[in-house]
Design an enzyme around this catalytic site. Sequence first.
Site, PDB file in Angstrom:
ATOM      1  N   SER A  75       0.859  -1.192   0.000  1.00  0.00           N
ATOM      2  CA  SER A  75       0.000   0.000   0.000  1.00  0.00           C
ATOM      3  C   SER A  75       0.891   1.235   0.000  1.00  0.00           C
ATOM      4  CB  SER A  75      -0.859   0.013   1.267  1.00  0.00           C
ATOM      5  OG  SER A  75      -1.446   1.285   1.470  1.00  0.00           O
ATOM      6  N   TYR A 117      -0.905  -0.883  10.645  1.00  0.00           N
ATOM      7  CA  TYR A 117      -1.086  -1.161   9.212  1.00  0.00           C
ATOM      8  C   TYR A 117       0.108  -0.665   8.396  1.00  0.00           C
ATOM      9  CZ  TYR A 117      -3.522  -1.204   4.674  1.00  0.00           C
ATOM     10  OH  TYR A 117      -3.882  -1.435   3.371  1.00  0.00           O
TER      11      TYR A 117
HETATM   12  N1  LIG Z   1      -8.987  -0.605  -0.104  1.00  0.00           N
HETATM   13  C1  LIG Z   1      -7.896   0.159  -0.057  1.00  0.00           C
HETATM   14  O1  LIG Z   1      -7.981   1.402  -0.045  1.00  0.00           O
HETATM   15  C2  LIG Z   1      -6.530  -0.469  -0.056  1.00  0.00           C
HETATM   16  C3  LIG Z   1      -5.432   0.354  -0.287  1.00  0.00           C
HETATM   17  C4  LIG Z   1      -4.156  -0.192  -0.281  1.00  0.00           C
HETATM   18  C5  LIG Z   1      -3.990  -1.548  -0.077  1.00  0.00           C
HETATM   19  N2  LIG Z   1      -5.089  -2.333   0.157  1.00  0.00           N
HETATM   20  C6  LIG Z   1      -4.859  -3.751   0.396  1.00  0.00           C
HETATM   21  O2  LIG Z   1      -5.597  -4.509  -0.532  1.00  0.00           O
HETATM   22  C7  LIG Z   1      -5.886  -5.791   0.046  1.00  0.00           C
HETATM   23  C8  LIG Z   1      -7.357  -6.076  -0.136  1.00  0.00           C
HETATM   24  O3  LIG Z   1      -8.080  -5.113   0.582  1.00  0.00           O
HETATM   25  P1  LIG Z   1      -9.572  -4.669   0.200  1.00  0.00           P
HETATM   26  O4  LIG Z   1      -9.618  -3.210   0.308  1.00  0.00           O
HETATM   27  O5  LIG Z   1     -10.020  -5.333  -1.043  1.00  0.00           O
HETATM   28  O6  LIG Z   1     -10.345  -5.216   1.490  1.00  0.00           O
HETATM   29  P2  LIG Z   1     -11.503  -6.284   1.698  1.00  0.00           P
HETATM   30  O7  LIG Z   1     -12.612  -6.074   0.743  1.00  0.00           O
HETATM   31  O8  LIG Z   1     -11.784  -6.240   3.167  1.00  0.00           O
HETATM   32  O9  LIG Z   1     -10.781  -7.669   1.334  1.00  0.00           O
HETATM   33  C9  LIG Z   1      -9.915  -8.298   2.190  1.00  0.00           C
HETATM   34  C10 LIG Z   1      -9.791  -9.731   1.735  1.00  0.00           C
HETATM   35  O10 LIG Z   1      -8.822 -10.395   2.535  1.00  0.00           O
HETATM   36  C11 LIG Z   1      -9.399 -11.594   3.037  1.00  0.00           C
HETATM   37  N3  LIG Z   1      -8.784 -11.960   4.299  1.00  0.00           N
HETATM   38  C12 LIG Z   1      -8.742 -11.263   5.451  1.00  0.00           C
HETATM   39  N4  LIG Z   1      -8.129 -11.976   6.404  1.00  0.00           N
HETATM   40  C13 LIG Z   1      -7.757 -13.155   5.836  1.00  0.00           C
HETATM   41  C14 LIG Z   1      -7.094 -14.317   6.286  1.00  0.00           C
HETATM   42  N5  LIG Z   1      -6.679 -14.433   7.560  1.00  0.00           N
HETATM   43  N6  LIG Z   1      -6.895 -15.341   5.423  1.00  0.00           N
HETATM   44  C15 LIG Z   1      -7.324 -15.246   4.139  1.00  0.00           C
HETATM   45  N7  LIG Z   1      -7.954 -14.179   3.642  1.00  0.00           N
HETATM   46  C16 LIG Z   1      -8.178 -13.149   4.491  1.00  0.00           C
HETATM   47  C17 LIG Z   1     -10.877 -11.295   3.160  1.00  0.00           C
HETATM   48  O11 LIG Z   1     -11.661 -12.472   3.104  1.00  0.00           O
HETATM   49  P3  LIG Z   1     -12.225 -13.298   4.359  1.00  0.00           P
HETATM   50  O12 LIG Z   1     -12.665 -12.289   5.375  1.00  0.00           O
HETATM   51  O13 LIG Z   1     -13.308 -14.107   3.770  1.00  0.00           O
HETATM   52  O14 LIG Z   1     -11.089 -14.149   4.810  1.00  0.00           O
HETATM   53  C18 LIG Z   1     -11.105 -10.502   1.884  1.00  0.00           C
HETATM   54  O15 LIG Z   1     -11.263 -11.366   0.794  1.00  0.00           O
HETATM   55  C19 LIG Z   1      -5.422  -5.714   1.494  1.00  0.00           C
HETATM   56  O16 LIG Z   1      -4.151  -6.303   1.619  1.00  0.00           O
HETATM   57  C20 LIG Z   1      -5.325  -4.223   1.754  1.00  0.00           C
HETATM   58  O17 LIG Z   1      -4.402  -3.906   2.773  1.00  0.00           O
HETATM   59  C21 LIG Z   1      -6.347  -1.832   0.157  1.00  0.00           C
END
Ligand SMILES: NC(=O)c1ccc[n+]([C@@H]2O[C@H](COP(=O)([O-])OP(=O)(O)OC[C@H]3O[C@@H](n4cnc5c(N)ncnc54)[C@H](OP(=O)(O)O)[C@@H]3O)[C@@H](O)[C@H]2O)c1
Length: 268
Positions: free
Chosen positions: A146, A159
């Site tokens: 990120s 984070y």
């Molecule tokens: N959204 C943003 O602004 C943003 C910005 C920069 C980086 N990111 C990164 O992008 C990635 C995805 O985030 P998102 O925004 O798409 O969030 P999200 O919709 O909450 O997705 C998170 C995903 O991770 C899975 N997950 C969480 N804990 C887990 C575990 N212990 N084992 C396996 N899967 C797990 C969740 O599924 P389950 O709960 O079903 O396990 C879900 O599929 C993350 O690494 C986040 O840090 C996001």
Amino acid sequence: MRPETPTPKDGAAWITGASSGIGKATALRLAGEGWTVFASARSGDKLIDVAREADGLDGEILPMPADVTSQDDVRAAVDRIESNHGGIALAILNAGTFTMDSVNQFDADSFKRQIDVNYLGVINCLQPLLPHLLQRRRGHIAIMASVAGYSGLPLSMGYCATKAALINLSESLFLECRPYNVKVQVINPGFVRTELTDRNRFPMPFLMELDAAADALVAGLKRPRFEIAFPRFFAFMLKRLRAMPYWLYFALVARATGVNKRAKRRER
Ligand SMILES: NC(=O)c1ccc[n+]([C@@H]2O[C@H](COP(=O)([O-])OP(=O)(O)OC[C@H]3O[C@@H](n4cnc5c(N)ncnc54)[C@H](OP(=O)(O)O)[C@@H]3O)[C@@H](O)[C@H]2O)c1
């Protein structure tokens, strides 16, 4: 020496954290481009729905439930994918979580949880995955970090630290994997509208919609560049901030995030 970028004919794609948000949107994009995508997350029921959404696309999505904090789960998932579809050609290690941390509610458990999922979760995936890719001398690993990993930001101490660790890890992996024709990239998004950011109660400049983020991510996977960062202007600005002297960095970030005003409000 520049590693080749694998295509669907080289094997399957594996995406962790594919039950929602960026992981799900990316899985659907890749299935649309003909990939067989193994989708992992803890929620098996959600993965089945994601697989259904891919019906009619050129490729397919196959649910592969796994908790990235469990080495056994992840090893079993890698073993099963490796015995199918010619092995893993592309791994997007995306699973992650975010908790707001602050000096007023400092909670070691929150830090440990984020380290377990965001950082050690990737390490758990790499251990069974790397030997296959190195031995085949072909493959592609993209690690979800990120822009929050560029430098320390208020209200996201745990984070930011996990994402900084992932950027650093990806740099080391890039150097070590390149001689084996294994491509390593780091993905550094800004704010993207997902379940993870829906909970945020602070300003999210340059917030990107999910479709645009998935487009940028998938386009970046095809490029040779190590870093996939989007939105480009936001990432560029944050990188310039990182290069500034600390006194200026702290002044600008405090102003942009309102952290001083927030502390004053609490004191009242
Ligand atoms: N959204 C943003 O602004 C943003 C910005 C920069 C980086 N990111 C990164 O992008 C990635 C995805 O985030 P998102 O925004 O798409 O969030 P999200 O919709 O909450 O997705 C998170 C995903 O991770 C899975 N997950 C969480 N804990 C887990 C575990 N212990 N084992 C396996 N899967 C797990 C969740 O599924 P389950 O709960 O079903 O396990 C879900 O599929 C993350 O690494 C986040 O840090 C996001």
